[in-house]
Design an enzyme around this catalytic site. Structure first.
Site, PDB file in Angstrom:
ATOM      1  N   ARG A 228     -14.083  -7.812   5.251  1.00 22.40           N
ATOM      2  CA  ARG A 228     -13.612  -6.485   5.685  1.00 22.40           C
ATOM      3  C   ARG A 228     -13.424  -5.581   4.476  1.00 22.40           C
ATOM      4  NH1 ARG A 228      -8.345  -4.168   6.271  1.00 22.40           N
ATOM      5  NH2 ARG A 228      -8.337  -2.559   7.868  1.00 22.40           N
TER       6      ARG A 228
ATOM      7  N   HIS B 113       4.106  -4.917   3.448  1.00 24.79           N
ATOM      8  CA  HIS B 113       4.600  -3.967   2.444  1.00 24.79           C
ATOM      9  C   HIS B 113       4.726  -2.585   3.062  1.00 24.79           C
ATOM     10  CE1 HIS B 113       0.269  -3.223   2.536  1.00 24.79           C
ATOM     11  NE2 HIS B 113       0.540  -2.019   2.059  1.00 24.79           N
TER      12      HIS B 113
ATOM     13  N   HIS C  50       3.607  -2.788   6.935  1.00 27.38           N
ATOM     14  CA  HIS C  50       2.305  -3.159   7.503  1.00 27.38           C
ATOM     15  C   HIS C  50       1.685  -4.256   6.649  1.00 27.38           C
ATOM     16  CE1 HIS C  50       1.766   0.218   4.705  1.00 27.38           C
ATOM     17  NE2 HIS C  50       0.539  -0.225   4.454  1.00 27.38           N
TER      18      HIS C  50
ATOM     19  N   ASP D 177       4.107   1.599   1.767  1.00 26.61           N
ATOM     20  CA  ASP D 177       3.360   2.275   0.703  1.00 26.61           C
ATOM     21  C   ASP D 177       4.289   3.168  -0.123  1.00 26.61           C
ATOM     22  OD1 ASP D 177       1.095   1.056   1.635  1.00 26.61           O
ATOM     23  OD2 ASP D 177       0.231   2.843   2.567  1.00 26.61           O
TER      24      ASP D 177
HETATM   25  O1  AKG Z   1      -6.763  -2.452   4.520  1.00 23.96           O
HETATM   26  C1  AKG Z   1      -6.024  -1.751   5.209  1.00 23.96           C
HETATM   27  O2  AKG Z   1      -6.300  -1.424   6.372  1.00 23.96           O
HETATM   28  C2  AKG Z   1      -4.690  -1.288   4.678  1.00 23.96           C
HETATM   29  C3  AKG Z   1      -4.565  -1.440   3.204  1.00 23.96           C
HETATM   30  C4  AKG Z   1      -3.177  -1.147   2.711  1.00 23.96           C
HETATM   31  O3  AKG Z   1      -2.209  -1.243   3.426  1.00 23.96           O
HETATM   32  C5  AKG Z   1      -2.990  -0.735   1.305  1.00 23.96           C
HETATM   33  O4  AKG Z   1      -3.961  -0.760   0.517  1.00 23.96           O
HETATM   34  O5  AKG Z   1      -1.836  -0.361   0.969  1.00 23.96           O
HETATM   35 FE   FE2 Z   2      -0.499  -0.179   2.586  1.00 23.83          FE
END
Ligand code: AKG
Ligand code: FE2
Length: 330
Positions: free
Chosen positions: A276, A210, A266, A212
């Protein structure tokens, strides 16, 4: 009482019907692990030359990578650790409680898990999240330590995000008070992510690919790793750095900069052994803010945050996935 969301029950049908499918998500190949461009924000307080170099390096990273990491960022380690401890505590609560509609007195759907609209392996995700719109924070119980820690973190993150956005704007001739005028501490949001160990790491993602929806995102992650970004057509893993926060450009800065800064796709890959945690601060304008390219000819139609969000909601409903900025290309 079980803390885990019922991922397996939810995904069983898709997993079974896809058992022979050739097209599985490509999460099993080896990935190059890269260090993101490292920006030392303490250089902003040195001489004029160091300061200018630092701002240019940041701009260059936003152009070439859409991602960078920052050290000496002003958010105390103690606060980041406390946020993580509170995050662990909240996710350790029973699933039945987390999924109550008034969990923590926040709006419905603040607690999310998996991808409720997933239709194929391509969009299965094995994670849970607490997505807190910061205008809702006052609804949380005042004496809640989670609330006070989030408030403390959000204040620092907002200050940092505004500074970063302003430095990045200098290279583009965007007026200095643009972000101050259009963003407020309550227009942004904080998303706390938990990625439980996943028994099918080759079949699905932690978070699906996705971009952001914001100006920029500040991510605090633990040392487990798994965040990947698309670079020159290949997926590369971000090497965690215990001293750094990760910053990535979002769709709104790509539109505002007329495509100069890149909102990069990403994802997070699933991990079979290790849990995690990450926390993403999304620096957003108010709903009414109209986002328009800073130079002409514009690549994108102008749009308000509200319009953009409504379009995403429509697309997610129809396809299980957001389409994003390409919808607004001229
Ligand atoms: O967990 C991560 O490192 C990235 C999370 C992410 O891309 C998001 O929450 O939009
Ligand atoms: Fe993200």
């Amino acid at each position: 009482m079980a803390i885990e969301p019922p991922f397996f029950e939810k995904y069983k049908a898709i997993l079974q019907s896809s058992a022979n499918e050739k097209e599985k998500p490509s999460t099993v190949e080896g990935f190059d692990e890269l260090e993101l461009p490292l920006i030392d924000l303490s250089h902003l307080n040195l001489g004029q030359l160091e300061r200018q170099e630092c701002i240019e390096k940041m701009g260059q990273a936003a152009i070439e990578w859409g991602f960078f990491q920052i050290v000496n960022h002003g958010v105390p380690d103690e606060l980041l650790n406390r946020l993580k401890q509170e995050q662990i505590k909240v996710f350790q609560q029973p699933f039945d409680k987390k999924s109550e509609s008034n969990f923590l007195n926040l709006s419905v759907q603040s607690y999310r898990w998996g991808n409720p609209l997933a239709t194929s392996l391509r969009n299965l995700s094995w994670s849970e999240a607490l997505h807190i719109s910061l205008k809702d924070i006052s609804k949380m119980d005042e004496y809640n330590k989670l609330r006070s820690t989030i408030e403390e973190y959000a204040e620092k993150a907002n200050f940092l995000a505004q500074r970063l956005a302003e430095y990045l704007a200098q290279n583009l001739g965007i007026k200095a008070n643009y972000f101050q005028e259009n963003c407020s501490p309550s227009s942004s949001s904080l998303r706390m992510n938990r990625y439980p160990p996943c028994p099918y790491p080759s079949m699905m993602f932690g978070i699906i690919p996705h971009t952001d929806t914001d100006f920029l995102t500040i991510v605090s992650q633990d040392q487990v790793g798994g965040l990947q970004l698309k670079r020159n057509g290949r997926w590369v893993s971000v090497k965690p750095n215990p001293k750094a926060l990760v910053v990535n450009i979002g769709d709104f800065y790509q539109a505002l900069s007329n495509g100069v800064y890149k909102s990069i796709t990403h994802r997070v890959i699933a991990n079979q052994e290790t849990e995690r945690y990450s926390a993403a601060y999304f620096y957003c304008p108010t709903y009414e803010t109209v986002i328009e390219s800073c130079s002409k000819p514009s690549l994108y139609k102008k749009f308000s945050f509200k319009e953009y969000r409504e379009q995403i909601q429509k697309d997610v409903k129809a396809t299980g996935d957001k389409v994003g900025l390409s919808r607004f290309l001229l």
